[in-house]
Write a protein that holds these residues in place. Sequence first.
Motif, PDB file in Angstrom:
ATOM      1  N   GLN A  61      -1.739 -19.209   9.996  1.00 25.12           N
ATOM      2  CA  GLN A  61      -2.531 -18.009  10.463  1.00 25.12           C
ATOM      3  C   GLN A  61      -2.726 -18.235  12.109  1.00 25.12           C
ATOM      4  O   GLN A  61      -2.764 -17.196  12.742  1.00 25.12           O
ATOM      5  CB  GLN A  61      -3.808 -18.076   9.827  1.00 25.12           C
ATOM      6  N   VAL A  62      -2.764 -19.334  12.586  1.00 26.22           N
ATOM      7  CA  VAL A  62      -3.113 -19.579  13.997  1.00 26.22           C
ATOM      8  C   VAL A  62      -1.851 -19.132  14.866  1.00 26.22           C
ATOM      9  O   VAL A  62      -1.757 -18.366  15.724  1.00 26.22           O
ATOM     10  CB  VAL A  62      -3.357 -21.119  14.320  1.00 26.22           C
ATOM     11  N   GLN A  63      -0.534 -19.490  14.248  1.00 27.08           N
ATOM     12  CA  GLN A  63       0.602 -19.305  14.829  1.00 27.08           C
ATOM     13  C   GLN A  63       0.932 -17.817  14.775  1.00 27.08           C
ATOM     14  O   GLN A  63       1.386 -17.267  15.756  1.00 27.08           O
ATOM     15  CB  GLN A  63       1.863 -20.114  14.145  1.00 27.08           C
ATOM     16  N   GLN A  64       0.678 -17.065  13.813  1.00 25.70           N
ATOM     17  CA  GLN A  64       0.922 -15.663  13.631  1.00 25.70           C
ATOM     18  C   GLN A  64       0.122 -14.850  14.455  1.00 25.70           C
ATOM     19  O   GLN A  64       0.437 -13.879  15.130  1.00 25.70           O
ATOM     20  CB  GLN A  64       0.726 -15.292  12.323  1.00 25.70           C
ATOM     21  N   ARG A  65      -1.220 -15.394  14.630  1.00 22.66           N
ATOM     22  CA  ARG A  65      -2.000 -14.566  15.793  1.00 22.66           C
ATOM     23  C   ARG A  65      -1.392 -14.870  17.146  1.00 22.66           C
ATOM     24  O   ARG A  65      -1.596 -13.687  17.960  1.00 22.66           O
ATOM     25  CB  ARG A  65      -3.527 -15.281  15.564  1.00 22.66           C
ATOM     26  N   GLY A  66      -0.800 -15.646  17.504  1.00 20.88           N
ATOM     27  CA  GLY A  66      -0.108 -15.922  18.821  1.00 20.88           C
ATOM     28  C   GLY A  66       1.059 -14.915  19.053  1.00 20.88           C
ATOM     29  O   GLY A  66       1.347 -15.040  20.118  1.00 20.88           O
ATOM     30  N   VAL A  67       1.534 -14.594  17.858  1.00 19.20           N
ATOM     31  CA  VAL A  67       3.004 -13.880  18.291  1.00 19.20           C
ATOM     32  C   VAL A  67       3.108 -12.408  17.575  1.00 19.20           C
ATOM     33  O   VAL A  67       4.005 -11.863  17.822  1.00 19.20           O
ATOM     34  CB  VAL A  67       3.992 -14.677  17.541  1.00 19.20           C
ATOM     35  N   TRP A  68       2.197 -11.989  16.886  1.00 21.06           N
ATOM     36  CA  TRP A  68       2.262 -10.974  16.047  1.00 21.06           C
ATOM     37  C   TRP A  68       0.779 -10.160  16.366  1.00 21.06           C
ATOM     38  O   TRP A  68      -0.218 -10.227  15.935  1.00 21.06           O
ATOM     39  CB  TRP A  68       2.218 -11.073  14.453  1.00 21.06           C
ATOM     40  N   PRO A  69       0.856  -9.073  17.129  1.00 25.65           N
ATOM     41  CA  PRO A  69      -0.125  -8.541  17.780  1.00 25.65           C
ATOM     42  C   PRO A  69      -1.001  -7.521  16.797  1.00 25.65           C
ATOM     43  O   PRO A  69      -2.231  -7.356  16.765  1.00 25.65           O
ATOM     44  CB  PRO A  69       0.563  -7.321  18.634  1.00 25.65           C
ATOM     45  N   GLN A 104       6.637 -11.580  11.536  1.00 25.74           N
ATOM     46  CA  GLN A 104       6.043 -12.323  10.253  1.00 25.74           C
ATOM     47  C   GLN A 104       6.787 -13.411   9.678  1.00 25.74           C
ATOM     48  O   GLN A 104       7.915 -13.264   9.451  1.00 25.74           O
ATOM     49  CB  GLN A 104       5.748 -11.473   9.158  1.00 25.74           C
ATOM     50  N   LYS A 105       6.232 -14.602   9.745  1.00 26.64           N
ATOM     51  CA  LYS A 105       6.917 -15.881   9.141  1.00 26.64           C
ATOM     52  C   LYS A 105       6.091 -16.286   7.806  1.00 26.64           C
ATOM     53  O   LYS A 105       4.836 -15.823   7.653  1.00 26.64           O
ATOM     54  CB  LYS A 105       6.837 -16.704   9.988  1.00 26.64           C
ATOM     55  N   GLY A 106       6.806 -17.135   7.036  1.00 23.72           N
ATOM     56  CA  GLY A 106       6.012 -17.376   5.803  1.00 23.72           C
ATOM     57  C   GLY A 106       6.336 -19.051   5.452  1.00 23.72           C
ATOM     58  O   GLY A 106       7.404 -19.674   6.078  1.00 23.72           O
ATOM     59  N   LEU A 131       6.483 -16.940  -1.209  1.00 22.39           N
ATOM     60  CA  LEU A 131       6.495 -16.955   0.181  1.00 22.39           C
ATOM     61  C   LEU A 131       4.838 -16.716   0.580  1.00 22.39           C
ATOM     62  O   LEU A 131       4.538 -15.885   0.210  1.00 22.39           O
ATOM     63  CB  LEU A 131       7.213 -16.052   0.840  1.00 22.39           C
ATOM     64  N   VAL A 132       4.225 -17.875   1.032  1.00 17.18           N
ATOM     65  CA  VAL A 132       3.045 -17.647   1.638  1.00 17.18           C
ATOM     66  C   VAL A 132       3.110 -17.252   3.039  1.00 17.18           C
ATOM     67  O   VAL A 132       3.425 -17.625   3.882  1.00 17.18           O
ATOM     68  CB  VAL A 132       2.190 -18.954   1.676  1.00 17.18           C
ATOM     69  N   LEU A 133       2.239 -15.652   3.026  1.00 16.66           N
ATOM     70  CA  LEU A 133       2.140 -14.918   4.324  1.00 16.66           C
ATOM     71  C   LEU A 133       0.803 -14.950   4.660  1.00 16.66           C
ATOM     72  O   LEU A 133      -0.139 -15.022   3.801  1.00 16.66           O
ATOM     73  CB  LEU A 133       2.844 -13.819   4.096  1.00 16.66           C
ATOM     74  N   VAL A 134       0.648 -14.394   5.968  1.00 17.94           N
ATOM     75  CA  VAL A 134      -0.767 -14.143   6.405  1.00 17.94           C
ATOM     76  C   VAL A 134      -0.709 -12.645   5.773  1.00 17.94           C
ATOM     77  O   VAL A 134       0.087 -11.948   5.818  1.00 17.94           O
ATOM     78  CB  VAL A 134      -1.058 -14.243   8.003  1.00 17.94           C
ATOM     79  N   ARG A 142      -9.782 -16.278   6.498  1.00 20.22           N
ATOM     80  CA  ARG A 142      -8.486 -16.928   6.317  1.00 20.22           C
ATOM     81  C   ARG A 142      -7.796 -16.316   4.921  1.00 20.22           C
ATOM     82  O   ARG A 142      -8.418 -16.312   3.838  1.00 20.22           O
ATOM     83  CB  ARG A 142      -8.463 -18.288   6.135  1.00 20.22           C
ATOM     84  N   HIS A 143      -7.035 -15.283   5.241  1.00 20.41           N
ATOM     85  CA  HIS A 143      -6.666 -14.502   4.082  1.00 20.41           C
ATOM     86  C   HIS A 143      -4.936 -14.531   4.117  1.00 20.41           C
ATOM     87  O   HIS A 143      -4.185 -14.286   4.723  1.00 20.41           O
ATOM     88  CB  HIS A 143      -7.115 -12.869   4.261  1.00 20.41           C
ATOM     89  N   LEU A 144      -4.418 -14.766   2.705  1.00 23.06           N
ATOM     90  CA  LEU A 144      -3.120 -14.875   2.494  1.00 23.06           C
ATOM     91  C   LEU A 144      -2.692 -13.814   1.365  1.00 23.06           C
ATOM     92  O   LEU A 144      -3.613 -13.664   0.509  1.00 23.06           O
ATOM     93  CB  LEU A 144      -3.007 -16.187   2.143  1.00 23.06           C
ATOM     94  N   THR A 145      -1.266 -13.435   1.665  1.00 23.04           N
ATOM     95  CA  THR A 145      -0.679 -12.864   0.530  1.00 23.04           C
ATOM     96  C   THR A 145       0.435 -13.643   0.012  1.00 23.04           C
ATOM     97  O   THR A 145       1.259 -14.227   0.922  1.00 23.04           O
ATOM     98  CB  THR A 145      -0.016 -11.407   0.976  1.00 23.04           C
ATOM     99  N   ILE A 146       0.789 -13.672  -1.132  1.00 25.59           N
ATOM    100  CA  ILE A 146       1.793 -14.726  -1.714  1.00 25.59           C
ATOM    101  C   ILE A 146       2.504 -13.965  -2.678  1.00 25.59           C
ATOM    102  O   ILE A 146       2.523 -13.895  -3.889  1.00 25.59           O
ATOM    103  CB  ILE A 146       1.125 -15.887  -2.210  1.00 25.59           C
ATOM    104  N   PRO A 147       3.567 -13.276  -2.107  1.00 23.96           N
ATOM    105  CA  PRO A 147       4.475 -12.481  -3.099  1.00 23.96           C
ATOM    106  C   PRO A 147       5.606 -13.497  -3.648  1.00 23.96           C
ATOM    107  O   PRO A 147       6.124 -14.584  -3.125  1.00 23.96           O
ATOM    108  CB  PRO A 147       5.137 -11.503  -2.247  1.00 23.96           C
TER     109      PRO A 147
END
Length: 339
Positions: A33-41, A102-104, A112-115, A123-128
């Motif tokens: 979640q920290v990483q995704q905030r840095g790369v996904w506007p 988006q990475k997982g 795949l655990v995704l934000v 802290r919220h995840l979607t896990i398809p």
Amino acid sequence: MSNSVNLDDIIISKRALHLSENSSLDEMADALQVQQRGVWPLYDDNAKGLEQVQVKTFHYAQCNVKVQFNPARIKSSAAKVDNKSIKERKCFLCTDALPPKQKGIPFNDEYLVLVNPYPIFPRHLTIPRLEHAPQFIEPYFRDMLELSRALKSYTVFYNGPKCGASAPDHMHFQAGNKGFLPVETEYSKLKATTDRKLFSNEHLEIFAVSNYLRKFIAIESDEMTLLQTAFEWLYELLEQRGQEPEPMLNILSGYENGKWRVLVFPRDKHRPDQYFAEGDENILLSPASVDFGGVCITPQEKDFKMIKAADLIDIFAQVSVTDSYFDELCAAYAKRVVE
């Protein structure tokens, strides 16, 4: 899963998350979640918006219910989930439809655990699932328990295909940080004061709660197979109602101190009358697991401002099962467990 997508391009490594090789899924999910905030506007903007979200609390004799004004959730709350609409849109949980940023994190080579880019929880995840399979809990309930154990600081939840899932065509779970839902803080008191203790021994406890605006059955166990069997018995009873494609329900699952705790909320209705009403009577609230856990999501500001304590009582009464059915279900379940 589309053959045109290389899963290796989506999966992010522990090294990329600045973690050691023995890091837990819990730690990886937080780092993701920290990483995704840095790369996904998009995700960063919605996470920032969540920090400013408005919340108000209604106090009832049995519980507290929070109402969250979260405009980013309009996409989910207003989602068209009829068969025609589902067939006409691309599945946004399939890997070939994920945004490039988006990475997982893989889980058991099946998920795949995704934000969640439209978060409700801090802290919220979607896990398809990696495969495109319908939202259907029975074959995958054990996966839910394994996820709960691996994500110890999260509550894992399941929305049925007609109970709040905005992607009923693709099997998935979600997870949010523990302690966010009022039912979690109120649980101990509910357990201590309930007069519906359906079964109890050293490894399995089952009780029911009916005086809580919404009704649920709780199953606790330190043995995964035993808990799975207990859930299957309950599921078989719910199947007798003939609801399609599966019994209407929402599920919350958590793991702590070597024990699972699963809450099952049987449903009578997908959306309340207020959802379809016009004018001042309209309230765009489509209850799912988070709402049944005590946090109701209103994506429209007018609803947040106008909603009253009596509205929530009425909405939950419509979407929950009736008192008479719940009594019958509890009696049948208690009998089934002791047989």
